[in-house]
Each structure stands twice: as structure tokens, then as C-alpha cells.
Design an enzyme around this catalytic site. Sequence first.
Site, mmCIF file in Angstrom:
data_model
loop_
_atom_site.group_PDB
_atom_site.id
_atom_site.type_symbol
_atom_site.label_atom_id
_atom_site.label_comp_id
_atom_site.label_asym_id
_atom_site.label_seq_id
_atom_site.Cartn_x
_atom_site.Cartn_y
_atom_site.Cartn_z
ATOM 1 N N ASP A 1 0.809 -1.222 0.000
ATOM 2 C CA ASP A 1 0.000 0.000 0.000
ATOM 3 C C ASP A 1 0.844 1.274 0.000
ATOM 4 O O ASP A 1 2.013 1.279 0.369
ATOM 5 C CB ASP A 1 -0.958 0.012 1.202
ATOM 6 C CG ASP A 1 -0.258 -0.211 2.533
ATOM 7 O OD1 ASP A 1 0.761 -0.927 2.570
ATOM 8 O OD2 ASP A 1 -0.726 0.345 3.553
ATOM 9 N N GLU B 1 -0.582 -2.139 5.156
ATOM 10 C CA GLU B 1 0.382 -2.114 6.263
ATOM 11 C C GLU B 1 0.303 -0.787 7.014
ATOM 12 O O GLU B 1 0.515 -0.729 8.223
ATOM 13 C CB GLU B 1 1.809 -2.337 5.739
ATOM 14 C CG GLU B 1 2.827 -2.630 6.828
ATOM 15 C CD GLU B 1 3.226 -1.430 7.670
ATOM 16 O OE1 GLU B 1 3.414 -1.580 8.884
ATOM 17 O OE2 GLU B 1 3.333 -0.321 7.109
HETATM 18 ZN ZN LIG Z 1 5.237 3.589 6.310
HETATM 19 ZN ZN LIG Z 2 6.487 0.923 5.393
#
Ligand SMILES: [Zn+2]
Ligand SMILES: [Zn+2]
Length: 433
Positions: free
Chosen positions: A102, A168
Site C-alpha cells: 500500500d 500495512e
Molecule cells: Zn510507512
Molecule cells: Zn512501510
Amino acid sequence: MKRTLLSAAMLASCSLPSFAADLKATLAPTIHQLMPQVIDWRRDIHTHPELSNSEVRTSKLVADELKALGLEVRTGIAHHGVVGILKGGQPGPVVALRADMDALPVKEQTGLPFASKVTATFNGEQVGVMHACGHDAHTAILLGVAKALSSIRAQIPGTVMFVFQPAEEGAPPGEEGGAALMLKEGVFNNPKPDAIFGLHVWPMEAGKIYVRPEGTMAASDRFEVHIKGKQTHGSSPWRGVDPITVTGSMIEALELIPSRQVDVTQAPAVISIGQVKSGIRFNIIPDDATLVGTIRTFDEGMRQDIINKMQRTVTHVAQATGATATLSVKSGAAVTWNDAKLTDWAAPTLAWAAGKEGVGTIKPITGAEDFSYFQQKVPGVFFFLGVAPDGVPLDQVAANHSPHFIVNEKGLENGVRALSGLALDYLQSHQKS
Ligand SMILES: [Zn+2]
Ligand SMILES: [Zn+2]
């Protein structure tokens, strides 16, 4: 608490492991030849960044490439997560490698020819979207590893699980996502890996690898303190309970926990308050107030102790003033805890990947990683790959999350070498008899 450090002497004494030397030697030129493609993937993903839980295009690109390699591919895990399973030609254990996919709500200002021009809606606002944390590089590196290892599939003694993780950086408010959701949806159920490895690009010397045993990145917890007072006229505060003055005492008391009440020789700890919300008008003492902040710790016992002390502080400070207060804590990531034995074991392979002089230790990082949730299930090692641009003093290099963050693509080959080498060496040296 035992703390082992990867000593310079230990690294200097690293010799190449003999068990997988031949396979790694076969792989090295293959990896080198693959790098233009890894860089093409990385630039393509960089030009088309997607926010957490929106990684539709990236996920499809990854799944298509893995399918083309003949891997068993699972999609739609934790929304847009993809897992590729490479079954080697020989029986053996299972090793997982992870990359996150991401991007961030950051308007890119690098001026690169393949810079992102993408915009999206984030928290109700129109924002630029950029791979400002380098997850584009992680995804491209892991695709490179998948392609390299596929080329010697028949000789691989075991199974490699490629975990391409979404979100994440954290799922949008009200949504679940990331490593925790992948685990909740059973990503490690079949097959269950015996170990996991992952890396993060970092603004340090390009191509160098940095690693640390045990607590490496902090556990991150978001907390809120709700203080309930009693609203009244600003001219006569004795008629109510002023929650704003309580926030003053509360902030001071909370800051005394990391500075006065925990053993800082054991591990660092941080409490920061990022939001103070209360009041509507100059002459109204409001009814309530809210503090929002973050806790960063490197040890689960210390984390629990700090939360208990915060609970005690919140309750008693409020009580002392006639207010009431509640504390809520939401875990964002656990401690990124590198298994000490596995970190020691990994040292020769990392030295193979980056050269003996190319591996160093790193201080604990107060940033957080949800890779930590995978490490709670299986032993794992998370390390850092230098990607700082050439010719810029390291203290002036734009850090991750900056709109000026640049990945030096020269560093990526050692990332592919490190993850490929770790997978091969792990499978060969952990054969079950
Ligand atoms: Zn980051
Ligand atoms: Zn990262």
C-alpha cells in the site's frame, strides 16, 4: 531480559554456508539479469500507488505475475492480499516471505519522471497518493524473488510462501486490514510456515543491510482519554468541573510514566499526545475533553505495565479533581521481535547477499510494523535495506513518508539476493529428519 546483539566480530567471522552455496551461486546471475524487470515493476507500481485497502491494481499485477510463473495463487485475502505458493521439487519445510503493497496520502514532490500524479479521497479529503514508504520497492523485490526461485523450482527442498500484504499503513477508520486480518482469515493455516522473513527500504547507504535481534521496531498503540467534567459558565468555574484544567494535569502525569516509572535501561518507551480536543466558546467551561496519543514500546511486558500505569493515572488524576475519566487503547502493531536464534542464523546469508562489509546493526526504531503480527505466529526476521540516493549526506536524506522520499534502485538487487538466499538457506538447513 536477555539482549543479544549482532556483534561486528560475529559478522566478520561469517563464512558462506556450504549447504545452499551451490543453489545461491546458480541464482546470483539470474537475479542480476532480472533486475531491469524488477525496476520496471517498481516504477509501474510507483506511478500507480493505491491507498491501504484499495490495492486493486497492484494486487492484480502481483497475482498475474505469480500465475505466469506457475505458482498456486490465492487472492482476496484481507481484501486485496495475494499469496503465491511455490512448491519445490523436493520435500521440506515451509518458509514465508512478505512484502507490503500500500501507499500513503502524500503528494509526491520528487520530480522523478515516473512520479505519481494519482489522487484519492482520504478521510473525506482529496489527497495526493504516493509510495512514500517504499512499499512499491518491496512488492517489486518479492516478485523478483518469486521469479528467481521459480527458475530453480525442481531443486528447492520445500515450499516458499510469498505473502503480498495490503494495508500495512493501517486500514481506514472503521475497516480491518493488514497482517492482522490476513491471519484472521487463515493465511497461515495451510500451509503453516516454519519461519518468515521481510525487509523494509530505509534511508541508509544503498544496498547495505541492517538488522537487529529481538525488539527492532516498536509496538504502536493508539490511546484515547475521555475526561468528563461538568459544564458551566466561564465566570464561575466553582459551579462545575473544568475538564480542560484536568487535561493539563493529565498530560503531565502521563508523561511521568515513561520518564519516571519504567526502567529505561531495559528498553525505550514513548508516550506522545497528538490531539487535545475540548471546548466551543471562550466563556463556557465545557462538559468534557479528549486526549489522543500513541504509546511506543519494545517489550510486551513493559507495554502492559505502561498501559496499567496509564489506567491508574487516568483514574486517579480525574478523581482528584472531581472529574471522571476513561482510557481506551487500540493496538496498531506489536513489537517487531526478531527471533534471536533465527537472526544469528540469518547473518551469514545476509553477508552473502550484501557482502561482509555490507551488513550492520541498527538501533531500535520507534516506528512500527504490522509484520510483527506474523512474528507472533512464527519466528521471523525483519531487516532494513539501504536505498539512500547517492551523493546526499545521510542526515539530509528524505525519510520514509516524506514527499521527497526517493528509493535508490541500485540497492534493490541486494534485497532480492537477501530474501532469495534466506528462503533457500532456510529450507536446506531446516530439513526435518
Ligand atoms: Zn510507512
Ligand atoms: Zn512501510
